[in-house]
Design an enzyme around this catalytic site. Structure first.
Site, PDB file in Angstrom:
ATOM      1  N   ASP A 106       0.831  -1.198   0.000  1.00  0.00           N
ATOM      2  CA  ASP A 106       0.000   0.000   0.000  1.00  0.00           C
ATOM      3  C   ASP A 106       0.869   1.253   0.000  1.00  0.00           C
ATOM      4  O   ASP A 106       2.085   1.202   0.217  1.00  0.00           O
ATOM      5  CB  ASP A 106      -1.004  -0.017   1.159  1.00  0.00           C
ATOM      6  N   ARG A 107       0.245   2.367  -0.253  1.00  0.00           N
ATOM      7  CA  ARG A 107       0.973   3.628  -0.445  1.00  0.00           C
ATOM      8  C   ARG A 107       1.906   3.945   0.715  1.00  0.00           C
ATOM      9  O   ARG A 107       3.014   4.452   0.525  1.00  0.00           O
ATOM     10  CB  ARG A 107      -0.041   4.761  -0.635  1.00  0.00           C
TER      11      ARG A 107
END
Length: 236
Positions: A106-107
């Site tokens: 994820d980011r």
């Protein structure tokens, strides 16, 4: 592969441009063999014998690479903000087949992210049957309670909105709010959701290993091509 595909199509598939643009490269006499002899669109040559402006081609089809992904970078080709593809050569996102992340981070998660254009290899890595260990370092908002090691190893922990318990996972306590977690599956935001399930919150998350591969001394934001030895190590 280049030994079976005509040069025009092969260079287009490697992302050097549309067929029209590759024709332009050929017409400008910018494509040669290693000895400097001009090549033409219908030629069939080994990948390693082809040069553009005197430079060797990008990695051949079937590549596998690792990226040391920084936090704040998204695993996407279209989202707003900085993307993982911004850290790779621009042609990589134009290749056919595309060079794709193997799973996702994820980011806000940093660390080891694999890429390949080999669909069979990608499936083998992410397949639940492979059960490749993925190792994360988590920095937590609250002190560990002391029962998390047993809870994560139990094979009975359920995540919110799911109906199948998690596989046993190994937790090594590195400090009051720091831990190493080894997973053998890859569910959506799994590490963050596991700690949420025991009343904690992940402040930062870093993946340091996939299978037998580690980042080694690869700097953050950099990538390297993986060879045969790395592939063996991945599944070791």
């Amino acid at each position: 592969m280049s030994g079976k595909v005509k040069l025009l199509r092969y260079l287009a598939n490697l992302g050097y441009g549309s067929r029209r643009e590759v024709l332009g490269l050929l017409g400008e006499e910018r494509v040669t063999d290693a000895a400097g002899e001009l090549l033409y669109g219908d030629d069939v040559r080994p990948h390693e014998d082809i040069r553009i402006d005197g430079e060797a081609l990008d990695p051949a089809p079937g590549l596998l690479l690792m990226l040391n992904k920084p936090a704040g970078v998204t695993c996407s080709t279209k989202d707003q903000g900085k993307l993982v593809y911004d850290l790779l050569p621009k042609r990589f996102r134009l290749r056919s087949p595309v060079v794709s992340p193997v799973g996702r981070l994820d980011r806000d998660t940093s660390g080891l992210l694999l890429f390949t254009d080999d669909g069979q290899l990608l499936h083998k890595i992410i397949s639940p049957k492979s059960k490749l260990p993925k190792v994360y370092i988590a920095e937590l908002a609250n002190d560990l309670r002391g029962n998390e090691v047993a809870t994560f190893a139990s094979g009975t922990l359920m995540l919110e909105s799911e109906t199948t318990p998690l596989l046993p996972a190994e937790l090594d306590v590195l400090g009051p709010r720091r831990a190493r977690l080894t997973l053998h599956e890859g569910r959506y935001h799994q590490v963050r959701r596991m700690f949420a399930a025991v009343g904690n919150h992940v402040e930062s998350l870093h993946r340091e290993r996939v299978g037998g591969l580690t980042l080694g001394d690869l700097p953050e934001g950099e990538w390297r091509l993986l060879g045969d030895v790395d592939r063996v190590k991945l599944f070791a």
